[in-house]
Design an enzyme around this catalytic site. Structure first.
Site, PDB file in Angstrom:
ATOM      1  N   LYS A 101      36.771  41.505  33.012  1.00  0.00           N
ATOM      2  CA  LYS A 101      37.307  40.137  32.434  1.00  0.00           C
ATOM      3  C   LYS A 101      37.013  40.014  30.895  1.00  0.00           C
ATOM      4  CE  LYS A 101      39.027  37.481  35.728  1.00  0.00           C
ATOM      5  NZ  LYS A 101      38.669  37.969  37.080  1.00  0.00           N
ATOM      6  N   SER A 150      36.613  46.470  39.882  1.00  0.00           N
ATOM      7  CA  SER A 150      36.582  45.540  38.989  1.00  0.00           C
ATOM      8  C   SER A 150      35.337  44.680  38.301  1.00  0.00           C
ATOM      9  CB  SER A 150      37.867  44.585  39.378  1.00  0.00           C
ATOM     10  OG  SER A 150      37.352  44.210  40.597  1.00  0.00           O
TER      11      SER A 150
HETATM   12  C1  LIG Z   1      39.124  38.091  38.204  1.00  0.00           C
HETATM   13  C2  LIG Z   1      38.847  39.226  39.007  1.00  0.00           C
HETATM   14  C3  LIG Z   1      39.778  39.870  39.925  1.00  0.00           C
HETATM   15  C4  LIG Z   1      41.301  39.495  39.810  1.00  0.00           C
HETATM   16  O1  LIG Z   1      42.011  39.541  38.500  1.00  0.00           O
HETATM   17  P1  LIG Z   1      43.101  38.797  38.332  1.00  0.00           P
HETATM   18  O2  LIG Z   1      43.714  39.062  36.821  1.00  0.00           O
HETATM   19  O3  LIG Z   1      42.949  37.180  38.697  1.00  0.00           O
HETATM   20  O4  LIG Z   1      44.434  38.991  39.376  1.00  0.00           O
HETATM   21  C5  LIG Z   1      39.531  40.934  40.757  1.00  0.00           C
HETATM   22  N1  LIG Z   1      38.434  41.649  40.538  1.00  0.00           N
HETATM   23  C6  LIG Z   1      37.210  40.991  39.958  1.00  0.00           C
HETATM   24  C7  LIG Z   1      35.876  41.111  39.839  1.00  0.00           C
HETATM   25  C8  LIG Z   1      37.602  39.688  39.181  1.00  0.00           C
HETATM   26  O5  LIG Z   1      36.478  39.022  38.447  1.00  0.00           O
END
Ligand SMILES: *Cc1c(COP(=O)(O)O)cnc(C)c1O
Length: 339
Positions: A69, A321
């Site tokens: 993020k 992510s």
């Molecule tokens: C926010 C987030 C997502 C999803 O991202 P989007 O842009 O809302 O689709 C996936 N994994 C993690 C760890 C996140 O913090």
């Protein structure tokens, strides 16, 4: 199995009118280069064997705030004028976006207010508090938190940094796609966690522009998959937000969605939905076999391969992510507890 092919016939990204372009993503990469980690893409022997194709893991868990993020947040904030920044920043968040914003605001010396619902795990709220941001816990859904943001923008003049539906935020997340294609030019498939679609939309915009034959597949949990529901309905719909191991994937895509629905509908090759037990399996595998601590949202790509829900067709990149999972929950899952 819940793959849905996008109903759009032409996927040519030469079409103008995509809300985020390759050149905006390239500009974002330059803008944020000094503020984020260029994360590694590491091979996984066990997943390559399981998926029948070479699989590599993109470790966004290595970012300073434990999730990707920071990319979108930095691109958005660095694109703001000084006056807009100094008025103070505000956002709604499931935790990781708020943490990235709090971190960036602290670095830049500007105030930040993070609005969250009661579904956000305590470890995430505490990490944001520790960064010195102002915290508001409002209601039991992302929509409730977003209402508070809008109230604060009106009453206090704060500047909003939206969690996903913003072209600068999406372009920042898209820099992950640039890095993957750079490291793996023969890429065939990218598996990407999907909630509001900032990550998937940005990654798809970069990957499809550089390598149109690669497929980009979004992965969500069965419990409250907002983009999947929006695909089925042809536009944003209200969804019931539920507790899930993939807490970072909770929340709607926004009734007035401007950027990410269009991007995802035009560029994603499918969406896969996972059960809670499958997500737990992904977290467990990451810890035991890959030596990586991932949260539920970060484990869905691994989980989809382990569950046999995705057919791989060549070199595959799996985006891990984020890693901000409550340590007690993580321990229980790794020790073998079901979801
Ligand atoms: C926010 C987030 C997502 C999803 O991202 P989007 O842009 O809302 O689709 C996936 N994994 C993690 C760890 C996140 O913090």
């Amino acid at each position: 199995m819940t793959i849905m092919k996008s109903e759009i016939l032409s996927r040519s990204i030469e079409d103008d009118g995509l809300p985020v372009t390759l050149s905006e993503i390239r500009q974002a990469a330059v803008r944020i280069a000094g503020s984020v980690t260029r994360t590694p893409l590491v091979p996984s022997a066990t997943l390559s064997q399981c998926g029948g194709q070479p699989v590599c893991l993109k470790l966004e868990t290595d970012q300073p705030v434990g999730s990707f993020k920071l990319r979108g947040v930095m691109n958005a904030i660095l694109s703001l004028g000084d006056a807009a920044r100094k008025r103070g920043l505000v956002t709604a968040s499931t935790g990781n976006h708020g943490r990235a914003l709090a971190y960036a605001a602290k670095k830049l010396g500007v105030p930040a207010t993070i609005c969250m619902s009661s579904l956000v795990p305590a470890n995430k709220v505490e990490a944001i508090r520790a960064l010195g941001a102002d915290i508001r816990i409002v209601g039991a859904s992302q929509d409730d938190a977003q209402e508070e943001v809008e109230r604060l923008v009106k009453s206090r003049g704060f500047t909003q940094v939206a969690p996903f539906d913003d072209a600068y935020v999406v372009a920042g997340q898209g820099t992950i796609g640039l890095e993957i294609v750079e490291d793996m030019p023969d890429l065939a498939t990218v598996l990407v966690p999907l909630s509001g679609g900032g990550l998937a939309g940005g990654v798809a915009a970069a990957v499809k522009a550089l390598r149109p034959q690669a497929q980009v597949i979004g992965i969500s949990m069965e419990r409250g998959a907002a983009m999947h529901a929006a695909f089925a309905a042809g536009g944003p719909v209200a969804i019931r937000e539920e507790e899930t191991l993939a807490d970072s994937l909770g929340g709607g895509i926004g009734a007035e969605n401007r950027v990410t629905f269009t991007l995802c509908r035009r560029l994603l090759d499918g969406i896969i939905l996972l059960t809670e037990d499958e997500i737990a399996g992904g977290i467990r595998h990451a810890a035991r076999e890959e030596g990586v601590t991932v949260e539920g949202a970060g484990a869905v790509g691994i989980a989809a391969i382990l569950a046999g829900k995705v057919k791989l067709s060549g070199l595959t990149a799996v985006i891990l992510s984020g890693g901000n999972i409550d340590p007690a929950v993580h321990r229980r899952i790794v020790e073998g507890a079901a979801a």
